[in-house]
Design a protein around this motif. Structure first.
Motif, PDB file in Angstrom:
ATOM      1  N   ALA A 105       0.851  -1.191   0.000  1.00 29.06           N
ATOM      2  CA  ALA A 105       0.000   0.000   0.000  1.00 29.06           C
ATOM      3  C   ALA A 105       0.887   1.241   0.000  1.00 29.06           C
ATOM      4  O   ALA A 105       1.818   1.344   0.789  1.00 29.06           O
ATOM      5  N   LEU A 106       0.631   2.165  -0.905  1.00 31.95           N
ATOM      6  CA  LEU A 106       1.384   3.411  -0.986  1.00 31.95           C
ATOM      7  C   LEU A 106       0.588   4.533  -0.349  1.00 31.95           C
ATOM      8  O   LEU A 106      -0.639   4.559  -0.438  1.00 31.95           O
ATOM      9  N   GLU A 107       1.299   5.477   0.262  1.00 30.97           N
ATOM     10  CA  GLU A 107       0.664   6.650   0.852  1.00 30.97           C
ATOM     11  C   GLU A 107       1.375   7.881   0.337  1.00 30.97           C
ATOM     12  O   GLU A 107       2.600   7.959   0.378  1.00 30.97           O
ATOM     13  N   ARG A 112       6.166  19.246  -3.013  1.00 33.63           N
ATOM     14  CA  ARG A 112       6.990  18.613  -1.976  1.00 33.63           C
ATOM     15  C   ARG A 112       6.260  17.447  -1.322  1.00 33.63           C
ATOM     16  O   ARG A 112       6.501  17.106  -0.175  1.00 33.63           O
ATOM     17  N   ALA A 113       5.379  16.798  -2.072  1.00 33.09           N
ATOM     18  CA  ALA A 113       4.663  15.640  -1.543  1.00 33.09           C
ATOM     19  C   ALA A 113       5.637  14.477  -1.375  1.00 33.09           C
ATOM     20  O   ALA A 113       6.697  14.442  -1.998  1.00 33.09           O
ATOM     21  N   ARG A 114       5.280  13.550  -0.513  1.00 31.78           N
ATOM     22  CA  ARG A 114       6.131  12.387  -0.273  1.00 31.78           C
ATOM     23  C   ARG A 114       5.326  11.119  -0.497  1.00 31.78           C
ATOM     24  O   ARG A 114       4.189  11.010  -0.052  1.00 31.78           O
ATOM     25  N   LEU A 115       5.949  10.181  -1.163  1.00 32.22           N
ATOM     26  CA  LEU A 115       5.331   8.888  -1.426  1.00 32.22           C
ATOM     27  C   LEU A 115       6.061   7.851  -0.590  1.00 32.22           C
ATOM     28  O   LEU A 115       7.292   7.770  -0.629  1.00 32.22           O
ATOM     29  N   GLY A 116       5.304   7.084   0.185  1.00 31.89           N
ATOM     30  CA  GLY A 116       5.926   6.107   1.064  1.00 31.89           C
ATOM     31  C   GLY A 116       5.136   4.822   1.142  1.00 31.89           C
ATOM     32  O   GLY A 116       3.998   4.739   0.684  1.00 31.89           O
ATOM     33  N   PHE A 174       9.973   8.445  -2.113  1.00 30.76           N
ATOM     34  CA  PHE A 174      10.191   9.429  -3.155  1.00 30.76           C
ATOM     35  C   PHE A 174       9.620  10.779  -2.756  1.00 30.76           C
ATOM     36  O   PHE A 174       8.673  10.860  -1.977  1.00 30.76           O
ATOM     37  N   VAL A 175      10.195  11.835  -3.331  1.00 30.51           N
ATOM     38  CA  VAL A 175       9.617  13.173  -3.240  1.00 30.51           C
ATOM     39  C   VAL A 175       8.841  13.355  -4.537  1.00 30.51           C
ATOM     40  O   VAL A 175       9.356  13.080  -5.625  1.00 30.51           O
ATOM     41  N   ARG A 200       9.385  12.928  -8.479  1.00 29.48           N
ATOM     42  CA  ARG A 200      10.419  13.892  -8.871  1.00 29.48           C
ATOM     43  C   ARG A 200      11.808  13.325  -8.657  1.00 29.48           C
ATOM     44  O   ARG A 200      12.658  13.415  -9.536  1.00 29.48           O
ATOM     45  N   HIS A 201      12.074  12.744  -7.480  1.00 30.54           N
ATOM     46  CA  HIS A 201      13.371  12.130  -7.207  1.00 30.54           C
ATOM     47  C   HIS A 201      13.274  11.257  -5.974  1.00 30.54           C
ATOM     48  O   HIS A 201      12.349  11.404  -5.167  1.00 30.54           O
ATOM     49  N   PRO A 202      14.232  10.322  -5.790  1.00 29.18           N
ATOM     50  CA  PRO A 202      14.219   9.479  -4.588  1.00 29.18           C
ATOM     51  C   PRO A 202      14.392  10.332  -3.331  1.00 29.18           C
ATOM     52  O   PRO A 202      15.049  11.374  -3.367  1.00 29.18           O
ATOM     53  N   PHE A 203      13.809   9.880  -2.240  1.00 31.36           N
ATOM     54  CA  PHE A 203      13.904  10.576  -0.970  1.00 31.36           C
ATOM     55  C   PHE A 203      15.299  10.385  -0.398  1.00 31.36           C
ATOM     56  O   PHE A 203      15.841   9.280  -0.383  1.00 31.36           O
TER      57      PHE A 203
END
Length: 156
Positions: free
Chosen positions: A75-77, A108-112, A119-120, A135-138
């Protein structure tokens, strides 16, 4: 194989080991399977001697394991930073109140997944659907450094 109370009471006294925890879930319930292999077993060959480099066996095992991992679902958030509030401001929030957020918050959202930021991203909208563009890896180190600086300082 052990399960339930018997598995909880079992104490490993075999030294170093590999421990693999596999999560299993269905729409109704979830659980886990823990595979523990003592290091001496992993290093020993099938005939009981020290491990021999069997590249074909290792390659096929690695491919099979990778295939299973790649088919696993997670599950992604996606979260978007809204604003920095004091605890007093937070305690005074009321139902229906609107919270303004910075213009750059959408970028500036974050995917986790599973509590780890990966990721950002940036939020967007495509027709009727909301989207998240990676956009790029966290980078946790850079995020820590950015958190030490006052808001807006050092950001382009």
């Amino acid at each position: 194989a052990m399960s339930g109370i018997e598995a909880r009471r079992h104490v490993l006294r075999d030294g170093a080991a590999i421990r693999i925890v596999l999560g299993i879930s269905t729409p109704v319930d979830s659980g886990s399977i823990t595979v523990t292999m003592p290091q001496r077993i992993v290093l020993a060959g099938r005939d009981g001697t020290a491990s021999v480099s069997d590249d074909d066996h290792n390659t096929s095992w690695r491919a099979r394991f990778s295939e299973e991992v790649m088919r696993s679902t997670v599950a992604l958030e996606a979260t978007m930073p809204l604003a920095r509030l004091t605890l007093g401001d937070l305690a005074n929030l009321e139902v229906g109140q609107v919270i303004d957020f910075e213009e750059t918050a959408q970028s500036r959202a974050r995917l986790g997944a599973r509590g780890q930021t990966l990721f950002v991203c940036e939020f967007g909208k495509l027709g009727q659907n909301y989207t998240v563009r990676i956009r790029h890896p966290f980078d946790a180190g850079q995020d820590f450094i950015d958190g030490l600086m006052p808001a807006g300082a050092g950001r382009a």
